[in-house]
Design a protein around this motif. Structure first.
Motif, PDB file in Angstrom:
ATOM      1  N   HIS A 133       1.270  -1.420   0.158  1.00 25.92           N
ATOM      2  CA  HIS A 133       0.524  -0.382   0.019  1.00 25.92           C
ATOM      3  C   HIS A 133       1.239   1.339  -0.121  1.00 25.92           C
ATOM      4  O   HIS A 133       1.650   1.104   0.746  1.00 25.92           O
ATOM      5  CB  HIS A 133      -0.782   0.141   1.275  1.00 25.92           C
ATOM      6  N   GLU A 134       0.472   1.870  -0.934  1.00 21.21           N
ATOM      7  CA  GLU A 134       1.481   3.537  -0.740  1.00 21.21           C
ATOM      8  C   GLU A 134       0.940   4.854   0.172  1.00 21.21           C
ATOM      9  O   GLU A 134      -0.407   4.399   0.083  1.00 21.21           O
ATOM     10  CB  GLU A 134       0.807   4.160  -2.271  1.00 21.21           C
ATOM     11  N   TRP A 135       1.542   4.574   0.918  1.00 18.81           N
ATOM     12  CA  TRP A 135       1.484   5.954   1.694  1.00 18.81           C
ATOM     13  C   TRP A 135       1.029   7.031   0.913  1.00 18.81           C
ATOM     14  O   TRP A 135       1.567   7.866   0.558  1.00 18.81           O
ATOM     15  CB  TRP A 135       2.698   6.911   2.841  1.00 18.81           C
ATOM     16  N   PRO A 136      -0.209   8.214   1.658  1.00 14.77           N
ATOM     17  CA  PRO A 136      -1.015   7.580   2.369  1.00 14.77           C
ATOM     18  C   PRO A 136      -2.025   6.898   2.481  1.00 14.77           C
ATOM     19  O   PRO A 136      -3.213   6.591   3.509  1.00 14.77           O
ATOM     20  CB  PRO A 136      -1.345   9.512   3.450  1.00 14.77           C
ATOM     21  N   SER A 137      -2.915   5.878   1.083  1.00 17.18           N
ATOM     22  CA  SER A 137      -3.503   5.682   0.938  1.00 17.18           C
ATOM     23  C   SER A 137      -3.228   4.046   1.508  1.00 17.18           C
ATOM     24  O   SER A 137      -3.482   2.906   0.804  1.00 17.18           O
ATOM     25  CB  SER A 137      -3.603   5.706  -0.230  1.00 17.18           C
ATOM     26  N   VAL A 138      -3.285   3.517   2.960  1.00 16.76           N
ATOM     27  CA  VAL A 138      -3.060   1.782   3.428  1.00 16.76           C
ATOM     28  C   VAL A 138      -4.344   1.078   3.709  1.00 16.76           C
ATOM     29  O   VAL A 138      -3.799   0.528   3.695  1.00 16.76           O
ATOM     30  CB  VAL A 138      -2.776   2.353   5.447  1.00 16.76           C
ATOM     31  N   GLY A 139      -5.039   1.782   3.564  1.00 13.08           N
ATOM     32  CA  GLY A 139      -6.497   1.018   3.208  1.00 13.08           C
ATOM     33  C   GLY A 139      -6.950   0.620   4.575  1.00 13.08           C
ATOM     34  O   GLY A 139      -6.588   1.533   5.807  1.00 13.08           O
TER      35      GLY A 139
END
Length: 298
Positions: free
Chosen positions: A19-25
């Motif tokens: 997951h790419e920060w800040p979109s961590v789910g």
């Protein structure tokens, strides 16, 4: 996250989702989170998604050297002992959470930041596994960081690489080189040229006795070529440091620099002349003092 990072390569090889920060789910399917050298403040709502919170593996004996560059400051300030701390992350502030596990490590003599960083990484991996294996117990027995002894390790800036010959002593220059030299070679000015100093050594390893050192006592920044050891001896605040190699357009040994450039201005026993001395550019006070240890409140 840069594509070349080992963690990404490992995840790809083992088919682990990245997951790419800040979109961590959403993270509620995990028991605990772990960050290492992350450099971002984690929001409270993210921390609370993990039943056991988020752990941070920090390469110092907290509360000493909180902040982004603890390994660098350990070497820069000549610490004899350091270590690794596994702590719980708290929102809004870096490196202030309760300590779950901590282990000391002796800093080897003449150690560089790169060598120490590798040693602490290995120790940190071991401590993290031990912490995770006994996580409920570690959390139950966590201890708050002491208020005494807290120091801050600010991030590195390019201004740190300039040697201040009139202000820094031999020990400070050698420690700065060991802390920073591999990442950002130390620099000086000479005849309007910026020189990058690649190999800086203690002068006593070349000349030996104090009597031998005294014959070169002169103004800070003055340069002497020591032919027998192929070393440039440069005077600083309290003595001499040796320079074995440098870059001025291209890489040069001390002999190359002396024969190609320096000998035109000075013979080995000539008197001082500011024109051919190593010099320091004028730096902003804020930049000049950023390497200094800062006490912080908790």
């Amino acid at each position: 996250m840069p594509k070349e990072l080992p963690v990404r390569k490992y995840a790809k090889q083992h088919k682990i989702v990245v997951h790419e920060w800040p979109s961590v789910g959403t993270c509620d399917q995990f028991d605990v989170g772990v960050v290492v050298s992350f450099g971002r403040l984690l929001p409270e709502d993210l921390i609370l998604q993990f039943p056991y919170g988020i752990l941070n593996v920090h390469p110092s004996l907290l509360p000493r050297w909180r902040g982004p560059a603890p390994v660098f400051h350990t070497i820069l300030h000549g610490d004899k002992v350091t270590g690794v701390t596994v702590m719980k992350v708290r929102p809004k502030r870096f490196d202030v959470g309760p300590i779950l596990m901590q282990e000391k490590l002796s800093v080897p003599p003449e150690c560089t930041a790169e060598i120490l960083g590798a040693m602490l990484a290995e120790l940190g991996a071991k401590l993290l596994l031990l912490t995770l294996e006994a996580l409920p117990s570690c959390i139950a027995n966590a201890r708050e960081q002491p208020k005494e002894g807290a120091t801050f390790a600010p991030k590195l800036t390019s201004a740190l690489r300039w040697i201040r010959w009139t202000e820094q002593n031999c020990k400070q220059i050698i420690q700065l080189h060991r802390a920073l030299g591999k990442r950002m070679p130390l620099q000086t000015l000479w005849m309007g040229h910026t020189l990058r100093l690649l190999d800086i050594v203690e002068a006593h390893t070349i000349l030996g006795t104090a009597e031998n050192l005294m014959q070169y006592k002169t103004n800070a920044g003055s340069i002497h070529y020591h032919k027998d050891s192929n070393t440039l001896l440069v005077h600083c605040q309290d003595g001499l440091v040796g320079v074995k190699a440098l870059i001025m357009k291209k890489k040069l040994s001390a002999a190359d620099f002396y024969n190609g450039y320096l000998h035109q201005y000075v013979s080995f026993k000539s008197s001082d002349n500011a024109a051919w001395q190593f010099q320091t550019p004028k730096l902003e006070v804020k930049e000049k003092t950023s390497v200094q240890k800062k006490e912080i409140g908790v």
